[in-house]
Each structure stands twice: as structure tokens, then as C-alpha cells.
Design a protein around this motif. Sequence first.
Motif, mmCIF file in Angstrom:
data_model
loop_
_atom_site.group_PDB
_atom_site.id
_atom_site.type_symbol
_atom_site.label_atom_id
_atom_site.label_comp_id
_atom_site.label_asym_id
_atom_site.label_seq_id
_atom_site.Cartn_x
_atom_site.Cartn_y
_atom_site.Cartn_z
ATOM 1 N N ILE A 1 0.857 -1.141 -0.008
ATOM 2 C CA ILE A 1 -0.054 0.231 0.502
ATOM 3 C C ILE A 1 1.263 0.972 0.403
ATOM 4 O O ILE A 1 0.461 2.801 -0.936
ATOM 5 C CB ILE A 1 -0.762 -0.097 1.059
ATOM 6 N N LEU A 2 2.143 1.601 0.741
ATOM 7 C CA LEU A 2 2.866 2.632 0.768
ATOM 8 C C LEU A 2 3.289 2.226 -0.756
ATOM 9 O O LEU A 2 4.075 3.927 -1.085
ATOM 10 C CB LEU A 2 3.999 2.112 1.752
ATOM 11 N N ASN A 3 3.627 1.223 -1.604
ATOM 12 C CA ASN A 3 4.536 1.456 -2.777
ATOM 13 C C ASN A 3 3.335 2.151 -3.556
ATOM 14 O O ASN A 3 3.622 3.053 -4.212
ATOM 15 C CB ASN A 3 4.788 0.445 -3.240
ATOM 16 N N ILE A 4 2.143 1.600 -3.121
ATOM 17 C CA ILE A 4 1.035 2.489 -4.477
ATOM 18 C C ILE A 4 1.053 3.983 -3.741
ATOM 19 O O ILE A 4 0.720 4.344 -5.359
ATOM 20 C CB ILE A 4 -0.560 1.732 -4.300
ATOM 21 N N VAL A 5 1.272 4.338 -2.977
ATOM 22 C CA VAL A 5 1.138 5.906 -2.882
ATOM 23 C C VAL A 5 2.238 6.464 -3.184
ATOM 24 O O VAL A 5 2.170 7.195 -3.953
ATOM 25 C CB VAL A 5 1.333 5.980 -0.787
ATOM 26 N N LYS A 6 3.136 6.059 -3.350
ATOM 27 C CA LYS A 6 4.572 6.002 -3.692
ATOM 28 C C LYS A 6 4.723 6.586 -5.204
ATOM 29 O O LYS A 6 5.083 7.939 -6.101
ATOM 30 C CB LYS A 6 5.815 5.672 -4.051
ATOM 31 N N TYR A 7 4.168 5.470 -5.625
ATOM 32 C CA TYR A 7 4.320 5.179 -6.971
ATOM 33 C C TYR A 7 2.948 6.263 -7.954
ATOM 34 O O TYR A 7 3.260 6.664 -8.726
ATOM 35 C CB TYR A 7 3.731 4.072 -7.774
ATOM 36 N N THR A 8 1.439 6.547 -7.204
ATOM 37 C CA THR A 8 0.865 7.570 -7.775
ATOM 38 C C THR A 8 1.254 8.865 -7.877
ATOM 39 O O THR A 8 1.490 10.075 -8.372
ATOM 40 C CB THR A 8 -0.189 7.444 -6.740
ATOM 41 N N TYR A 9 1.756 8.831 -6.495
ATOM 42 C CA TYR A 9 2.376 10.935 -6.255
ATOM 43 C C TYR A 9 4.080 10.603 -7.299
ATOM 44 O O TYR A 9 4.720 11.637 -6.794
ATOM 45 C CB TYR A 9 2.315 11.199 -4.746
ATOM 46 N N ASN A 10 4.754 9.436 -6.808
ATOM 47 C CA ASN A 10 5.408 9.677 -7.436
ATOM 48 C C ASN A 10 6.698 10.844 -6.607
ATOM 49 O O ASN A 10 7.579 11.384 -7.145
ATOM 50 C CB ASN A 10 5.994 10.309 -9.098
ATOM 51 N N ILE A 11 6.784 9.968 -5.325
ATOM 52 C CA ILE A 11 7.196 10.897 -4.567
ATOM 53 C C ILE A 11 8.166 9.209 -3.895
ATOM 54 O O ILE A 11 7.872 8.362 -3.647
ATOM 55 C CB ILE A 11 6.838 11.586 -3.629
ATOM 56 N N VAL A 12 8.631 9.754 -2.229
ATOM 57 C CA VAL A 12 9.372 9.261 -1.895
ATOM 58 C C VAL A 12 8.415 9.682 -0.434
ATOM 59 O O VAL A 12 9.124 10.774 0.049
ATOM 60 C CB VAL A 12 11.072 9.415 -1.128
ATOM 61 N N LEU A 13 8.289 9.101 0.338
ATOM 62 C CA LEU A 13 7.551 9.448 2.116
ATOM 63 C C LEU A 13 8.721 9.822 2.579
ATOM 64 O O LEU A 13 9.873 9.317 2.934
ATOM 65 C CB LEU A 13 6.307 8.776 1.857
ATOM 66 N N ASP A 14 8.635 10.863 3.374
ATOM 67 C CA ASP A 14 9.280 10.688 5.152
ATOM 68 C C ASP A 14 8.660 9.558 6.020
ATOM 69 O O ASP A 14 7.912 9.957 6.895
ATOM 70 C CB ASP A 14 8.915 12.489 5.351
ATOM 71 N N GLU A 15 9.745 9.060 6.567
ATOM 72 C CA GLU A 15 9.707 8.230 6.956
ATOM 73 C C GLU A 15 9.231 8.477 8.511
ATOM 74 O O GLU A 15 9.178 7.707 9.481
ATOM 75 C CB GLU A 15 10.646 6.708 6.360
ATOM 76 N N LYS A 16 9.539 9.770 8.595
ATOM 77 C CA LYS A 16 10.459 10.155 9.749
ATOM 78 C C LYS A 16 8.778 11.113 10.413
ATOM 79 O O LYS A 16 9.051 11.438 11.230
ATOM 80 C CB LYS A 16 11.885 10.404 9.867
ATOM 81 N N SER A 17 8.662 11.239 9.429
ATOM 82 C CA SER A 17 7.083 12.046 9.603
ATOM 83 C C SER A 17 6.235 11.746 10.624
ATOM 84 O O SER A 17 5.927 10.658 10.416
ATOM 85 C CB SER A 17 6.811 13.143 8.396
#
Length: 275
Positions: free
Chosen positions: A184-200
Motif C-alpha cells: 500500500i505504501l508503494n501504491i502511494v509512492k508510485y501514484t504521487y511519484n515521491i519518496v515518503l518521509d518515514e520520519k514524519s
Amino acid sequence: MIIKKIFNNNAIVVKDSDKHEYVVMGCGIAFKKSPGEKVDESLIEKTFILKQKDASEKFKLLLEDIPSEYVSLCYDIIEYAKNILDVELNDYIYVTFTDHINNAIKLFDSGISTSNPLIWEIKKFYPKEFKVGLKALEFIEDELGKQLPEDEAANIALHLINAQGNVSNNKIDITRQTKMVRDILNIVKYTYNIVLDEKSINYERFVTHLRFFFQRLGQKEREDSEDDFLLRQVKAKYKKAYNCMLRIQKYLEISLSSEEQLYLTVHIQRVTQRN
């Protein structure tokens, strides 16, 4: 207490005055003893009180095949985990975990290396349980002189996660759950083409939401017209997040309630924002 069954010099089944049965362990507690004799209670070091009858019977079977020092070691690790995690663990942890450690040591002694493909996700999503797993490896090395690989800490963490709370048919297996969170995290990453801030904090909230979301799967969802109204507003305001939610719903192959759609969309919107 009266001895009912002897496994070895250090482990026995006892029966108290109320006819309750327990497994107790202690150095030399059964030395030169026979069933029917009284237990020297001063020698009792560990007491296993398993309320679930099935778990209790399976645990007794394990004691016939597993070295008592392994059983004692696993007991110490489980008690340590309870204190650190501050949670109740299902009785079956004494069966599943002890059996797992016994097999892990057998593989180690045979020179067979095993790996856990979800170790990275377990580190990220279940840091407390993973730290307990690392501490368990220290226990094993100190007691048995065997240095098991770090992947084994992830395996131990999975056992602890699975044992938290009551076993339910509605709960997804934790290994599968961890993989699904990753997907699911990968789906979000690829949809937005971003790297999620895992420390946020929003990332932490999103992962926490997903963990509890999976626990709710299979439960009856309530219908709420207010949720439908809010969902329509969120859908209009956060179109990309809503479409991403629909991709996740398609991946899950289920129809989410309005409430779940709403909160999932909001979390996606938050986790993808940089401000």
C-alpha cells in the motif's frame, strides 16, 4: 502440590489442592522423585499457568522433545517481552515460540542459514517488537553460546505480534499484513511519484492506521450518512488522494465502507504533503 508427570529432572506437571494442573521447572526438582510424591516447592523456579487447555496440552507435548534449558530460556524471553511491550500475550506463545526457537537452533547447528524477506518492514512498522527480538538473540547467545542472525530477531518479533490479543479468524496473518502495508505504501509512492518521509508524524499515523485497519477487516461496518457526506467533500477536495484510495481498494479486492474510504483518503492526503 503433588507430582503428576515427570518430563526430566528439571520439569514436571503438578496438581495443586484444587486439582489444577501446572507445569513447573526448577533445577533437580524431580531428582529421585516419582509421580504421586509431594513437590519441594522451594525448588520451583518457573511456573507455567496456561489457561487455554489446548495450549497447555500442546506445551506438555513439547516438553517431551525439547531440552528443558530451551524451554526455560524461552520463558525468560517471553516474560521480558511482556514487561517491555506492556501487553498481554496469548498462551499459545509458549508453544509456538518455544517450538520455533528449538527449530531455529537446530537449523543453526546444521549450518543452514534462513532469512526473513520482511525484516526491513518489521524494523519500520514494529520497532518495539524488533528490539525485543534483538534482545532475545542476546539471551540466546548468553545462555547457549549461539549467535543467531539478525533475521531471527524479525522472526521473533512476528511471534510476539501474533500473540498480542486473542486469536481471531477475522485477523489477517501478521506476515501477510506486513507485506500488504508495504504494498500500500508503494501504491502511494508510485501514484504521487515521491519518496515518503518515514520520519514524519503523518507517516507514523498512516502506518498505524493501516495496522488497525487490517484488524477491522471482516468486521461489520456501520453505515453513516455523515460519513457519506464528508466523503463527498473529501473526494471533491482531494481528488488525487481519493483516486489513490481507489487503487488501494482494488489491490485489496474488497469494497471499503464510506468510513474507511474517508479516513484512508485523508491519511493519504496528509502523508503525501511536505509542509
